[in-house]
Design a protein around this motif. Structure first.
Motif, mmCIF file in Angstrom:
data_model
loop_
_atom_site.group_PDB
_atom_site.id
_atom_site.type_symbol
_atom_site.label_atom_id
_atom_site.label_comp_id
_atom_site.label_asym_id
_atom_site.label_seq_id
_atom_site.Cartn_x
_atom_site.Cartn_y
_atom_site.Cartn_z
ATOM 1 N N ARG A 11 0.840 -1.198 0.000
ATOM 2 C CA ARG A 11 0.000 0.000 0.000
ATOM 3 C C ARG A 11 0.876 1.249 0.000
ATOM 4 O O ARG A 11 1.841 1.353 0.765
ATOM 5 C CB ARG A 11 -0.924 0.007 1.212
ATOM 6 N N LEU A 12 0.555 2.193 -0.863
ATOM 7 C CA LEU A 12 1.327 3.434 -0.993
ATOM 8 C C LEU A 12 0.591 4.636 -0.423
ATOM 9 O O LEU A 12 1.223 5.624 -0.029
ATOM 10 C CB LEU A 12 1.646 3.702 -2.470
ATOM 11 N N VAL A 13 -0.745 4.581 -0.411
ATOM 12 C CA VAL A 13 -1.565 5.728 -0.014
ATOM 13 C C VAL A 13 -2.600 5.276 1.022
ATOM 14 O O VAL A 13 -3.224 4.229 0.864
ATOM 15 C CB VAL A 13 -2.283 6.351 -1.228
ATOM 16 N N GLU A 14 -2.749 6.097 2.069
ATOM 17 C CA GLU A 14 -3.819 5.891 3.044
ATOM 18 C C GLU A 14 -4.880 6.967 2.812
ATOM 19 O O GLU A 14 -4.567 8.160 2.781
ATOM 20 C CB GLU A 14 -3.279 6.004 4.470
ATOM 21 N N ARG A 15 -6.142 6.533 2.648
ATOM 22 C CA ARG A 15 -7.221 7.481 2.364
ATOM 23 C C ARG A 15 -8.334 7.289 3.389
ATOM 24 O O ARG A 15 -8.860 6.178 3.541
ATOM 25 C CB ARG A 15 -7.757 7.278 0.952
ATOM 26 N N THR A 16 -8.665 8.354 4.101
ATOM 27 C CA THR A 16 -9.787 8.328 5.033
ATOM 28 C C THR A 16 -10.823 9.346 4.571
ATOM 29 O O THR A 16 -10.628 10.034 3.561
ATOM 30 C CB THR A 16 -9.317 8.665 6.461
ATOM 31 N N SER A 17 -11.892 9.468 5.320
ATOM 32 C CA SER A 17 -12.932 10.434 4.958
ATOM 33 C C SER A 17 -12.458 11.866 5.136
ATOM 34 O O SER A 17 -13.040 12.801 4.583
ATOM 35 C CB SER A 17 -14.187 10.191 5.804
ATOM 36 N N ARG A 18 -11.384 12.039 5.899
ATOM 37 C CA ARG A 18 -10.940 13.401 6.215
ATOM 38 C C ARG A 18 -9.660 13.808 5.495
ATOM 39 O O ARG A 18 -9.433 14.989 5.264
ATOM 40 C CB ARG A 18 -10.730 13.533 7.726
ATOM 41 N N ARG A 19 -8.806 12.851 5.166
ATOM 42 C CA ARG A 19 -7.539 13.261 4.548
ATOM 43 C C ARG A 19 -6.920 12.121 3.737
ATOM 44 O O ARG A 19 -7.334 10.964 3.849
ATOM 45 C CB ARG A 19 -6.547 13.722 5.614
ATOM 46 N N VAL A 20 -5.921 12.508 2.948
ATOM 47 C CA VAL A 20 -5.133 11.570 2.147
ATOM 48 C C VAL A 20 -3.676 11.749 2.541
ATOM 49 O O VAL A 20 -3.185 12.884 2.641
ATOM 50 C CB VAL A 20 -5.299 11.836 0.634
ATOM 51 N N GLU A 21 -2.958 10.651 2.756
ATOM 52 C CA GLU A 21 -1.533 10.747 3.065
ATOM 53 C C GLU A 21 -0.814 9.521 2.537
ATOM 54 O O GLU A 21 -1.425 8.459 2.333
ATOM 55 C CB GLU A 21 -1.298 10.901 4.563
ATOM 56 N N LEU A 22 0.473 9.681 2.316
ATOM 57 C CA LEU A 22 1.291 8.563 1.863
ATOM 58 C C LEU A 22 1.648 7.681 3.051
ATOM 59 O O LEU A 22 1.847 8.169 4.167
ATOM 60 C CB LEU A 22 2.585 9.070 1.203
#
Length: 303
Positions: free
Chosen positions: A49-60
């Protein structure tokens, strides 16, 4: 190994800057779902996994940030090469060879460059390379070839043309006790402090340009390293060091505070060569080697 799609890399690098799927989609001119597809595709190829995506933000992820840092230079190099190729094609421009050189370029070499352009429609992009790094730029593909001093024992590299051998001279300050003589014996090097090239050159190459001992085995001091010939001549002129140079350099770089002495007793002369990667012997380089042979052999075809 799974092949990486360039569009996927572009998408990830853009997302790393924006940290927002909507803005990334706008920059790339596609939909947010397409951005998600590209990122997911890249993650499948890489296997992590390269990217973490939540309802509030995106981060590597930590691995994603490292991956971006490592892949960005290669991606930028690729896009630059493609842009240059499109520009040349659009303008009908000449092909270009990237050539590195040490110190100065002989007149015969510049004439060979001129003829390569005139008869083969190839231009030169010239750059000076550090004295102690004769081969690295051509090995890693930053240059197509180098004009550098021998010896060469790298299996990945080929000598396309070896220049005629030249005397190796000793550069000393005009105030040095040896400066009044026209010649010096190799055994006298044991009393000097020789400048040595510093960089990533192989040990055998460095030793050839700053030998550890005289022919009889007497040790030669070398307390200072240099990266360019000009830096070396400045230190020589200051009086504390000496340096081995080739005769053509002594004829092209004259200074009132430096004397060049012929060295007797050294077996190996100085010799320059046109060197390229063995797996990249493109026709333009072999044509240049042929022109250099003509220039130095006197068998030049008019034009």
């Amino acid at each position: 190994m799974a092949q990486v799609n360039v569009q996927e890399l572009e998408c990830l690098l853009t997302l790393a800057e924006e940290l927002h799927f909507g803005r990334t989609a706008t920059r790339l001119g596609c939909s947010q779902s397409r951005v998600s597809q590209l990122v997911a595709g890249l993650e499948r190829r890489v296997g992590v996994r390269l990217v973490e995506r939540t309802s509030r933000r995106v981060e590597l992820t930590r691995f994603g940030a490292q991956f971006v840092d490592e892949v960005r230079p290669a991606y930028e190099t690729l896009t630059t090469v493609l842009a240059r190729a499109r520009d040349r094609a659009g303008r009908g421009a000449l092909q270009e060879l990237r050539i590195g050189f040490h110190g100065s370029v002989y007149e015969e070499v510049t004439e060979a460059f001129r003829r390569l352009r005139a008869h083969h429609e190839v231009t030169m992009a010239l750059s000076e390379i550090p004295w102690g790094s004769p081969f690295s730029a051509v090995l890693d593909g930053r240059l197509d070839a180098v004009v550098a001093e021998l010896p060469l024992r790298e299996a990945e590299l080929t000598v396309g043309f070896a220049f005629p051998p030249e005397d190796r001279l000793l550069a000393v300050a005009s105030s040095h006790p040896l400066a009044g003589a026209a010649r010096v014996h190799a055994e006298e090097l044991a009393g000097l402090d020789l400048l040595r090239p510093t960089g990533d050159a192989p040990d055998y190459w460095t030793a050839a340009h700053a030998p550890h001992s005289t022919p009889s085995g007497a040790p030669i001091r070398s307390t200072r390293g240099i990266t360019t010939v000009q830096e070396g001549l400045v230190l020589v002129a200051a009086g504390e060091h000496a340096m081995l140079v080739c005769r053509p350099l002594s004829e092209r770089i004259t200074r009132g505070d430096v004397r060049y002495l012929v060295i007797d007793g050294l077996d190996d002369p100085s010799r320059m060569a046109l060197i390229w990667r063995t797996d990249r012997a493109i026709p333009q380089l072999t044509a240049l080697a042929g022109l250099l042979h003509e220039e130095f052999s006197g068998a030049k075809i008019p034009g």
